[in-house]
Design an enzyme around this catalytic site. Structure first.
Site, PDB file in Angstrom:
ATOM      1  N   HIS A   1      -0.462   4.583   0.079  1.00 24.78           N
ATOM      2  CA  HIS A   1      -1.198   5.794   0.505  1.00 24.78           C
ATOM      3  C   HIS A   1      -0.485   6.442   1.695  1.00 24.78           C
ATOM      4  O   HIS A   1      -0.506   5.907   2.803  1.00 24.78           O
ATOM      5  CB  HIS A   1      -2.644   5.431   0.880  1.00 24.78           C
ATOM      6  CG  HIS A   1      -3.466   4.983  -0.279  1.00 24.78           C
ATOM      7  ND1 HIS A   1      -3.550   3.660  -0.662  1.00 24.78           N
ATOM      8  CD2 HIS A   1      -4.242   5.685  -1.144  1.00 24.78           C
ATOM      9  CE1 HIS A   1      -4.345   3.564  -1.726  1.00 24.78           C
ATOM     10  NE2 HIS A   1      -4.776   4.781  -2.045  1.00 24.78           N
TER      11      HIS A   1
ATOM     12  N   ASP B   1       0.828  -1.214   0.000  1.00 28.44           N
ATOM     13  CA  ASP B   1       0.000   0.000   0.000  1.00 28.44           C
ATOM     14  C   ASP B   1       0.866   1.271   0.000  1.00 28.44           C
ATOM     15  O   ASP B   1       1.784   1.391   0.817  1.00 28.44           O
ATOM     16  CB  ASP B   1      -0.880  -0.045   1.266  1.00 28.44           C
ATOM     17  CG  ASP B   1      -2.028   0.930   1.244  1.00 28.44           C
ATOM     18  OD1 ASP B   1      -1.908   1.987   0.595  1.00 28.44           O
ATOM     19  OD2 ASP B   1      -3.045   0.647   1.895  1.00 28.44           O
TER      20      ASP B   1
HETATM   21  C1  B12 Z   1      -5.055   9.797  -2.857  1.00 30.86           C
HETATM   22  C2  B12 Z   1      -5.493   8.372  -3.143  1.00 30.86           C
HETATM   23  C3  B12 Z   1      -4.627   7.586  -3.902  1.00 30.86           C
HETATM   24  C4  B12 Z   1      -3.265   8.059  -4.366  1.00 30.86           C
HETATM   25  C5  B12 Z   1      -2.275   7.877  -3.210  1.00 30.86           C
HETATM   26  C6  B12 Z   1      -1.160   8.913  -3.261  1.00 30.86           C
HETATM   27  C7  B12 Z   1      -0.262   8.759  -2.070  1.00 30.86           C
HETATM   28  N1  B12 Z   1       1.002   8.515  -2.349  1.00 30.86           N
HETATM   29  O1  B12 Z   1      -0.691   8.837  -0.942  1.00 30.86           O
HETATM   30  C8  B12 Z   1      -2.998   7.072  -5.550  1.00 30.86           C
HETATM   31  C9  B12 Z   1      -3.557   7.671  -6.828  1.00 30.86           C
HETATM   32  C10 B12 Z   1      -1.554   6.674  -5.785  1.00 30.86           C
HETATM   33  C11 B12 Z   1      -3.876   5.893  -5.164  1.00 30.86           C
HETATM   34  C12 B12 Z   1      -3.663   4.615  -5.600  1.00 30.86           C
HETATM   35  C13 B12 Z   1      -4.520   3.553  -5.335  1.00 30.86           C
HETATM   36  N2  B12 Z   1      -5.685   3.630  -4.667  1.00 30.86           N
HETATM   37 CO1  B12 Z   1      -6.255   5.193  -3.651  1.00 30.86          CO
HETATM   38  N3  B12 Z   1      -7.119   6.649  -2.866  1.00 30.86           N
HETATM   39  C14 B12 Z   1      -6.732   7.875  -2.652  1.00 30.86           C
HETATM   40  C15 B12 Z   1      -7.867   8.654  -1.933  1.00 30.86           C
HETATM   41  C16 B12 Z   1      -8.572   9.496  -3.007  1.00 30.86           C
HETATM   42  C17 B12 Z   1      -7.468   9.552  -0.787  1.00 30.86           C
HETATM   43  C18 B12 Z   1      -6.567   8.902   0.292  1.00 30.86           C
HETATM   44  C19 B12 Z   1      -6.077  10.012   1.197  1.00 30.86           C
HETATM   45  O2  B12 Z   1      -4.966  10.511   1.034  1.00 30.86           O
HETATM   46  N4  B12 Z   1      -6.945  10.437   2.144  1.00 30.86           N
HETATM   47  C20 B12 Z   1      -6.659  11.541   3.064  1.00 30.86           C
HETATM   48  C21 B12 Z   1      -6.078  11.018   4.392  1.00 30.86           C
HETATM   49  C22 B12 Z   1      -5.873  12.187   5.361  1.00 30.86           C
HETATM   50  O3  B12 Z   1      -7.029  10.145   4.974  1.00 30.86           O
HETATM   51  P1  B12 Z   1      -6.773   8.609   5.195  1.00 30.86           P
HETATM   52  O4  B12 Z   1      -5.722   8.121   4.260  1.00 30.86           O
HETATM   53  O5  B12 Z   1      -8.075   7.921   5.204  1.00 30.86           O
HETATM   54  O6  B12 Z   1      -6.112   8.541   6.677  1.00 30.86           O
HETATM   55  C23 B12 Z   1      -6.840   8.943   7.818  1.00 30.86           C
HETATM   56  C24 B12 Z   1      -7.712   7.824   8.418  1.00 30.86           C
HETATM   57  O7  B12 Z   1      -7.950   6.748   7.551  1.00 30.86           O
HETATM   58  C25 B12 Z   1      -6.997   7.405   9.657  1.00 30.86           C
HETATM   59  N5  B12 Z   1      -6.000   6.329   9.568  1.00 30.86           N
HETATM   60  C26 B12 Z   1      -5.311   5.842   8.531  1.00 30.86           C
HETATM   61  N6  B12 Z   1      -4.458   4.907   8.930  1.00 30.86           N
HETATM   62  C27 B12 Z   1      -4.581   4.780  10.267  1.00 30.86           C
HETATM   63  C28 B12 Z   1      -3.929   3.970  11.194  1.00 30.86           C
HETATM   64  C29 B12 Z   1      -4.270   4.073  12.556  1.00 30.86           C
HETATM   65  C30 B12 Z   1      -3.597   3.185  13.552  1.00 30.86           C
HETATM   66  C31 B12 Z   1      -5.259   5.012  12.969  1.00 30.86           C
HETATM   67  C32 B12 Z   1      -5.597   5.154  14.410  1.00 30.86           C
HETATM   68  C33 B12 Z   1      -5.911   5.822  12.035  1.00 30.86           C
HETATM   69  C34 B12 Z   1      -5.571   5.704  10.698  1.00 30.86           C
HETATM   70  O8  B12 Z   1      -6.319   8.575  10.068  1.00 30.86           O
HETATM   71  C35 B12 Z   1      -5.827   9.257   8.897  1.00 30.86           C
HETATM   72  C36 B12 Z   1      -5.682  10.718   9.213  1.00 30.86           C
HETATM   73  O9  B12 Z   1      -6.908  11.324   9.525  1.00 30.86           O
HETATM   74  C37 B12 Z   1      -8.761   7.477  -1.404  1.00 30.86           C
HETATM   75  C38 B12 Z   1     -10.260   7.782  -1.300  1.00 30.86           C
HETATM   76  C39 B12 Z   1     -10.598   8.489  -0.027  1.00 30.86           C
HETATM   77  N7  B12 Z   1     -11.388   9.517  -0.157  1.00 30.86           N
HETATM   78  O10 B12 Z   1     -10.114   8.106   1.052  1.00 30.86           O
HETATM   79  C40 B12 Z   1      -8.464   6.379  -2.444  1.00 30.86           C
HETATM   80  C41 B12 Z   1      -8.580   4.918  -2.028  1.00 30.86           C
HETATM   81  C42 B12 Z   1      -7.955   4.701  -0.642  1.00 30.86           C
HETATM   82  N8  B12 Z   1      -7.759   4.242  -3.018  1.00 30.86           N
HETATM   83  C43 B12 Z   1      -8.257   3.100  -3.382  1.00 30.86           C
HETATM   84  C44 B12 Z   1      -7.663   2.206  -4.310  1.00 30.86           C
HETATM   85  C45 B12 Z   1      -8.451   0.978  -4.680  1.00 30.86           C
HETATM   86  C46 B12 Z   1      -6.403   2.459  -4.853  1.00 30.86           C
HETATM   87  C47 B12 Z   1      -5.650   1.573  -5.850  1.00 30.86           C
HETATM   88  C48 B12 Z   1      -5.653   0.069  -5.514  1.00 30.86           C
HETATM   89  C49 B12 Z   1      -6.236   1.866  -7.229  1.00 30.86           C
HETATM   90  C50 B12 Z   1      -5.670   1.028  -8.342  1.00 30.86           C
HETATM   91  N9  B12 Z   1      -6.488   0.084  -8.807  1.00 30.86           N
HETATM   92  O11 B12 Z   1      -4.545   1.189  -8.728  1.00 30.86           O
HETATM   93  C51 B12 Z   1      -4.238   2.171  -5.790  1.00 30.86           C
HETATM   94  C52 B12 Z   1      -3.353   1.461  -4.752  1.00 30.86           C
HETATM   95  C53 B12 Z   1      -1.906   1.790  -4.974  1.00 30.86           C
HETATM   96  C54 B12 Z   1      -1.092   1.315  -3.818  1.00 30.86           C
HETATM   97  N10 B12 Z   1      -0.123   0.466  -4.092  1.00 30.86           N
HETATM   98  O12 B12 Z   1      -1.329   1.715  -2.691  1.00 30.86           O
HETATM   99  C55 B12 Z   1      -9.563   2.800  -2.685  1.00 30.86           C
HETATM  100  C56 B12 Z   1      -9.459   1.711  -1.634  1.00 30.86           C
HETATM  101  C57 B12 Z   1     -10.706   0.858  -1.696  1.00 30.86           C
HETATM  102  C58 B12 Z   1     -10.926  -0.047  -0.543  1.00 30.86           C
HETATM  103  N11 B12 Z   1     -10.186  -0.021   0.547  1.00 30.86           N
HETATM  104  O13 B12 Z   1     -11.882  -0.758  -0.647  1.00 30.86           O
HETATM  105  C59 B12 Z   1      -9.998   4.223  -2.171  1.00 30.86           C
HETATM  106  C60 B12 Z   1     -10.823   4.199  -0.885  1.00 30.86           C
HETATM  107  C61 B12 Z   1     -10.816   4.895  -3.326  1.00 30.86           C
HETATM  108  C62 B12 Z   1     -12.156   4.203  -3.531  1.00 30.86           C
HETATM  109  N12 B12 Z   1     -13.222   4.755  -2.996  1.00 30.86           N
HETATM  110  O14 B12 Z   1     -12.242   3.211  -4.161  1.00 30.86           O
HETATM  111  N13 B12 Z   1      -4.849   6.292  -4.307  1.00 30.86           N
END
Ligand code: B12
Length: 151
Positions: A15, A13
């Site tokens: 992200h 992953d």
């Molecule tokens: C930006 C993004 C990308 C970027 C990532 C860039 C980068 N280097 O970070 C790119 C374009 C590369 C990408 C790729 C992929 N992505 Co993407 N991506 C996103 C997106 C739009 C936003 C993620 C993000 O940055 N959120 C903002 C941060 C602040 O929030 P967060 O990550 O959720 O983290 C917060 C919480 O989750 C929590 N949290 C996270 N981890 C932890 C751990 C602990 C212990 C705790 C307490 C809390 C916690 O706290 C964080 C801070 O508030 C999401 C959709 C979404 N709206 O979430 C999809 C999403 C995560 N991606 C998805 C997918 C499928 C992929 C790919 C597999 C797509 C593909 N077929 O190629 C690839 C995977 C590549 C890889 N090897 O990882 C899916 C996952 C689906 C699922 N889980 O069922 C999502 C949900 C989109 C969707 N709706 O389908 N992605």
């Protein structure tokens, strides 16, 4: 001494935004953070936790493969002799799963707490403070309990 946590995104992953936010929030709250970044293997989590004598492991996963990536993780943690709090958070299931089901799955894998993608970092920080305080007070009382058991 400040509590130490290891933090990373497991498996393949990539992200990075979520753990960057978590890292800053944890540091601002006074934790020492060993940040392993994205695409972190189970072995790297375990090795860094042992090397830094960390108190907790925080695993992040967003891409939907967390369950596969975490198989055997706690067995490795145990085999390394680590007694740590373990949390996992992020987007842990594929699609819009029922989160209660997801929590049950990851608790069964051994995680102490499971957080969804709506989690505010402050929530995890409050939980960590509670869990680490509880653990250290249990350690403090352990000799008492052992003495009592030995009569
Ligand atoms: C930006 C993004 C990308 C970027 C990532 C860039 C980068 N280097 O970070 C790119 C374009 C590369 C990408 C790729 C992929 N992505 Co993407 N991506 C996103 C997106 C739009 C936003 C993620 C993000 O940055 N959120 C903002 C941060 C602040 O929030 P967060 O990550 O959720 O983290 C917060 C919480 O989750 C929590 N949290 C996270 N981890 C932890 C751990 C602990 C212990 C705790 C307490 C809390 C916690 O706290 C964080 C801070 O508030 C999401 C959709 C979404 N709206 O979430 C999809 C999403 C995560 N991606 C998805 C997918 C499928 C992929 C790919 C597999 C797509 C593909 N077929 O190629 C690839 C995977 C590549 C890889 N090897 O990882 C899916 C996952 C689906 C699922 N889980 O069922 C999502 C949900 C989109 C969707 N709706 O389908 N992605």
């Amino acid at each position: 001494m400040a509590p130490t946590v290891t933090l990373g995104v497991i498996g393949s992953d990539a992200h990075v935004v979520g753990i960057t936010i978590l890292e800053h929030a944890l540091e601002a709250a006074g934790f020492d953070v060993v940040s392993l970044g994205v695409q972190t293997s189970q072995a790297a989590f375990v090795d860094a936790t042992a090397a830094h004598d960390a108190d907790a492991i925080l695993v992040s996963s967003l891409y939907g493969h967390a369950e596969q990536d975490c198989q055997g993780f706690h067995e490795r943690v145990e085999a390394a002799g680590l007694d740590v709090v373990t949390y996992i958070g992020g987007n842990l299931a594929v699609g819009q799963d029922d989160f209660d089901e997801t929590r049950t799955t990851f608790e069964a894998l051994g995680f102490d707490r499971v957080f969804d993608s709506q989690t505010d970092p402050e929530e995890a920080i409050a939980a960590l403070r509670d869990d680490l305080e509880l653990r250290s007070s249990e350690a403090e009382f352990e000799p008492e309990r052992v003495r009592a058991a030995n009569g």
